[in-house]
Design a protein around this motif. Structure first.
Motif, PDB file in Angstrom:
ATOM      1  N   PRO A   1       0.817  -1.229   0.000  1.00  0.00           N
ATOM      2  CA  PRO A   1       0.000   0.000   0.000  1.00  0.00           C
ATOM      3  C   PRO A   1       0.846   1.273   0.000  1.00  0.00           C
ATOM      4  CG  PRO A   1      -0.884  -1.581   1.561  1.00  0.00           C
ATOM      5  CD  PRO A   1       0.441  -2.115   1.117  1.00  0.00           C
ATOM      6  N   SER A   2       1.981   1.244   0.709  1.00  0.00           N
ATOM      7  CA  SER A   2       2.857   2.417   0.738  1.00  0.00           C
ATOM      8  C   SER A   2       3.443   2.691  -0.640  1.00  0.00           C
ATOM      9  CB  SER A   2       3.985   2.212   1.754  1.00  0.00           C
ATOM     10  OG  SER A   2       3.463   2.028   3.050  1.00  0.00           O
ATOM     11  N   ALA A   3       3.781   1.621  -1.359  1.00  0.00           N
ATOM     12  CA  ALA A   3       4.328   1.785  -2.709  1.00  0.00           C
ATOM     13  C   ALA A   3       3.291   2.385  -3.652  1.00  0.00           C
ATOM     14  CB  ALA A   3       4.813   0.436  -3.239  1.00  0.00           C
TER      15      ALA A   3
ATOM     16  N   ALA B   1       3.641  -7.603  -8.760  1.00  0.00           N
ATOM     17  CA  ALA B   1       3.244  -6.234  -9.102  1.00  0.00           C
ATOM     18  C   ALA B   1       4.183  -5.211  -8.475  1.00  0.00           C
ATOM     19  CB  ALA B   1       1.809  -5.983  -8.646  1.00  0.00           C
ATOM     20  N   LEU B   2       4.648  -5.503  -7.262  1.00  0.00           N
ATOM     21  CA  LEU B   2       5.593  -4.598  -6.605  1.00  0.00           C
ATOM     22  C   LEU B   2       6.905  -4.533  -7.373  1.00  0.00           C
ATOM     23  CD1 LEU B   2       6.129  -2.802  -4.131  1.00  0.00           C
ATOM     24  CD2 LEU B   2       6.980  -4.834  -2.944  1.00  0.00           C
ATOM     25  N   TYR B   3       7.304  -5.660  -7.938  1.00  0.00           N
ATOM     26  CA  TYR B   3       8.531  -5.708  -8.753  1.00  0.00           C
ATOM     27  C   TYR B   3       8.371  -4.837 -10.000  1.00  0.00           C
ATOM     28  CZ  TYR B   3      12.158  -7.617 -11.795  1.00  0.00           C
ATOM     29  OH  TYR B   3      13.227  -7.758 -12.654  1.00  0.00           O
ATOM     30  N   GLU B   4       7.184  -4.829 -10.588  1.00  0.00           N
ATOM     31  CA  GLU B   4       6.938  -3.997 -11.767  1.00  0.00           C
ATOM     32  C   GLU B   4       6.770  -2.524 -11.396  1.00  0.00           C
ATOM     33  OE1 GLU B   4       3.591  -5.484 -13.838  1.00  0.00           O
ATOM     34  OE2 GLU B   4       4.505  -7.417 -14.352  1.00  0.00           O
ATOM     35  N   MET B   5       6.307  -2.271 -10.179  1.00  0.00           N
ATOM     36  CA  MET B   5       6.036  -0.909  -9.754  1.00  0.00           C
ATOM     37  C   MET B   5       7.313  -0.140  -9.423  1.00  0.00           C
ATOM     38  SD  MET B   5       3.505   0.355  -6.685  1.00  0.00           S
ATOM     39  CE  MET B   5       2.679  -1.226  -6.735  1.00  0.00           C
TER      40      MET B   5
ATOM     41  N   ASP C   1      -4.096   3.454  -9.569  1.00  0.00           N
ATOM     42  CA  ASP C   1      -5.458   2.919  -9.466  1.00  0.00           C
ATOM     43  C   ASP C   1      -5.506   1.475  -9.928  1.00  0.00           C
ATOM     44  OD1 ASP C   1      -6.365   5.348  -8.520  1.00  0.00           O
ATOM     45  OD2 ASP C   1      -6.968   6.077 -10.508  1.00  0.00           O
ATOM     46  N   ALA C   2      -4.755   1.162 -10.994  1.00  0.00           N
ATOM     47  CA  ALA C   2      -4.731  -0.215 -11.494  1.00  0.00           C
ATOM     48  C   ALA C   2      -4.029  -1.154 -10.508  1.00  0.00           C
ATOM     49  CB  ALA C   2      -4.034  -0.259 -12.854  1.00  0.00           C
ATOM     50  N   PHE C   3      -2.926  -0.705  -9.921  1.00  0.00           N
ATOM     51  CA  PHE C   3      -2.199  -1.547  -8.970  1.00  0.00           C
ATOM     52  C   PHE C   3      -3.002  -1.787  -7.690  1.00  0.00           C
ATOM     53  CE2 PHE C   3       1.809  -0.379 -11.282  1.00  0.00           C
ATOM     54  CZ  PHE C   3       2.231  -1.679 -11.528  1.00  0.00           C
ATOM     55  N   GLU C   4      -3.894  -0.875  -7.350  1.00  0.00           N
ATOM     56  CA  GLU C   4      -4.732  -1.064  -6.164  1.00  0.00           C
ATOM     57  C   GLU C   4      -5.694  -2.238  -6.323  1.00  0.00           C
ATOM     58  OE1 GLU C   4      -5.369   3.022  -3.607  1.00  0.00           O
ATOM     59  OE2 GLU C   4      -6.657   2.669  -5.349  1.00  0.00           O
ATOM     60  N   GLN C   5      -6.042  -2.564  -7.550  1.00  0.00           N
ATOM     61  CA  GLN C   5      -6.984  -3.649  -7.811  1.00  0.00           C
ATOM     62  C   GLN C   5      -6.312  -5.012  -7.853  1.00  0.00           C
ATOM     63  OE1 GLN C   5     -10.105  -2.644  -7.773  1.00  0.00           O
ATOM     64  NE2 GLN C   5      -9.364  -0.519  -7.670  1.00  0.00           N
ATOM     65  N   VAL C   6      -4.990  -5.053  -7.722  1.00  0.00           N
ATOM     66  CA  VAL C   6      -4.254  -6.325  -7.790  1.00  0.00           C
ATOM     67  C   VAL C   6      -4.565  -7.161  -6.561  1.00  0.00           C
ATOM     68  CG1 VAL C   6      -1.950  -7.359  -7.807  1.00  0.00           C
ATOM     69  CG2 VAL C   6      -2.438  -5.358  -9.216  1.00  0.00           C
ATOM     70  N   THR C   7      -4.782  -8.448  -6.754  1.00  0.00           N
ATOM     71  CA  THR C   7      -5.086  -9.348  -5.642  1.00  0.00           C
ATOM     72  C   THR C   7      -3.842  -9.626  -4.802  1.00  0.00           C
ATOM     73  OG1 THR C   7      -4.679 -11.287  -7.043  1.00  0.00           O
ATOM     74  CG2 THR C   7      -6.939 -10.433  -6.944  1.00  0.00           C
ATOM     75  N   GLU C   8      -4.053 -10.126  -3.606  1.00  0.00           N
ATOM     76  CA  GLU C   8      -2.955 -10.355  -2.663  1.00  0.00           C
ATOM     77  C   GLU C   8      -1.883 -11.291  -3.204  1.00  0.00           C
ATOM     78  OE1 GLU C   8      -0.992  -9.399   0.731  1.00  0.00           O
ATOM     79  OE2 GLU C   8      -2.991  -8.660   0.235  1.00  0.00           O
ATOM     80  N   PRO C   9      -2.219 -12.431  -3.819  1.00  0.00           N
ATOM     81  CA  PRO C   9      -1.160 -13.323  -4.329  1.00  0.00           C
ATOM     82  C   PRO C   9      -0.310 -12.696  -5.437  1.00  0.00           C
ATOM     83  CG  PRO C   9      -3.255 -14.490  -4.151  1.00  0.00           C
ATOM     84  CD  PRO C   9      -3.554 -13.032  -3.976  1.00  0.00           C
ATOM     85  N   GLU C  10      -0.884 -11.747  -6.183  1.00  0.00           N
ATOM     86  CA  GLU C  10      -0.161 -11.149  -7.317  1.00  0.00           C
ATOM     87  C   GLU C  10       0.656  -9.927  -6.915  1.00  0.00           C
ATOM     88  OE1 GLU C  10      -3.502 -10.295  -9.761  1.00  0.00           O
ATOM     89  OE2 GLU C  10      -3.321 -12.159 -10.914  1.00  0.00           O
TER      90      GLU C  10
END
Length: 224
Positions: free
Chosen positions: A3-5, A159-163, A146-155
């Motif tokens: 969430p901080s990212a 997603a953090l690596y891409e962010m 906004d798109a990254f906020e919709q990512v599920t917990e396992p993913e």
């Protein structure tokens, strides 16, 4: 951590607002300057010089938005990803952006014989370019947050690596920001000291020089 990212990627409302205000002011003041630069006597006529100068600013704005988007996709997306632009398209965008810069510089040189007006237009070109690039990044960051906020917990680990590289910004974006910060200051001082004493006295030039350098240093403290 995730969430901080996302919050860091989105940025603050103040930053977004300043990007919008900077974009609007740079274009509006540039067009207003063109009006007064091409005003002969008490009546203004729409001449070819005014049309070229206005078109150059708008062309530079659109191409700056495009080069910001394409360079970000090209430099931050993996080579095997479908979202990564082709090398030929990337070079084509860069070429059109350079054409926009060249046409803007040509307009600055030919639009007025008065050094002060030429100086104003040159500085505004730098302001317009950087404003467009920064606004493009701010809008894109908010959309992707906004798109990254919709990512599920396992993913989220992937997603953090891409962010991470998106948050850091591309090398081209960092280059533009640093060049605009230092280059605009140097350009302003060089152009101002090239004005004749009849236009601005030496004491006032010294006052503006100290104020400009003080503003440059102080803005880093404000940003921090």
């Amino acid at each position: 951590q995730y969430p901080s990212a996302v919050v860091l990627l989105r940025g603050t409302e103040a930053n977004y607002g300043l990007c919008v205000v900077s974009m609007l002011c740079s274009v509006a003041l540039g067009l207003a300057g063109i009006y007064f630069m091409t005003k002969n006597g008490g009546e203004w006529q729409f001449t070819s010089g005014a049309a070229l100068a206005g078109q150059s600013i708008l062309f530079l704005v659109t191409q700056s938005f495009t080069v910001s988007k394409v360079s970000r996709d090209f430099l931050s997306v993996r080579e095997d990803h479908i979202a990564r632009p082709a090398l030929a398209y990337y070079y084509q965008v860069l070429a059109f952006w350079l054409i926009a810069v060249a046409s803007s510089i040509y307009s600055a040189v030919t639009i007025s014989d008065v050094k002060e007006w030429t100086s104003f237009y040159m500085i505004d070109l730098v302001w317009v370019t950087v404003s467009a690039i920064c606004l493009s990044k701010a809008v894109r960051d908010r959309s992707e947050a906004d798109a990254f906020e919709q990512v599920t917990e396992p993913e989220r680990p992937a997603a953090l690596y891409e962010m991470t590289p998106i948050i850091r910004g591309t090398c081209m974006y960092k280059f533009f920001v640093w060049i605009s910060c230092l280059g605009s200051t140097v350009l302003m001082l060089v152009l101002m000291w090239s004005w004749p004493a009849s236009s601005l006295s030496t004491t006032r030039k010294l006052l503006l020089t100290v104020g400009d350098l003080w503003c440059l240093v102080s803005i880093f403290h404000v940003a921090k």
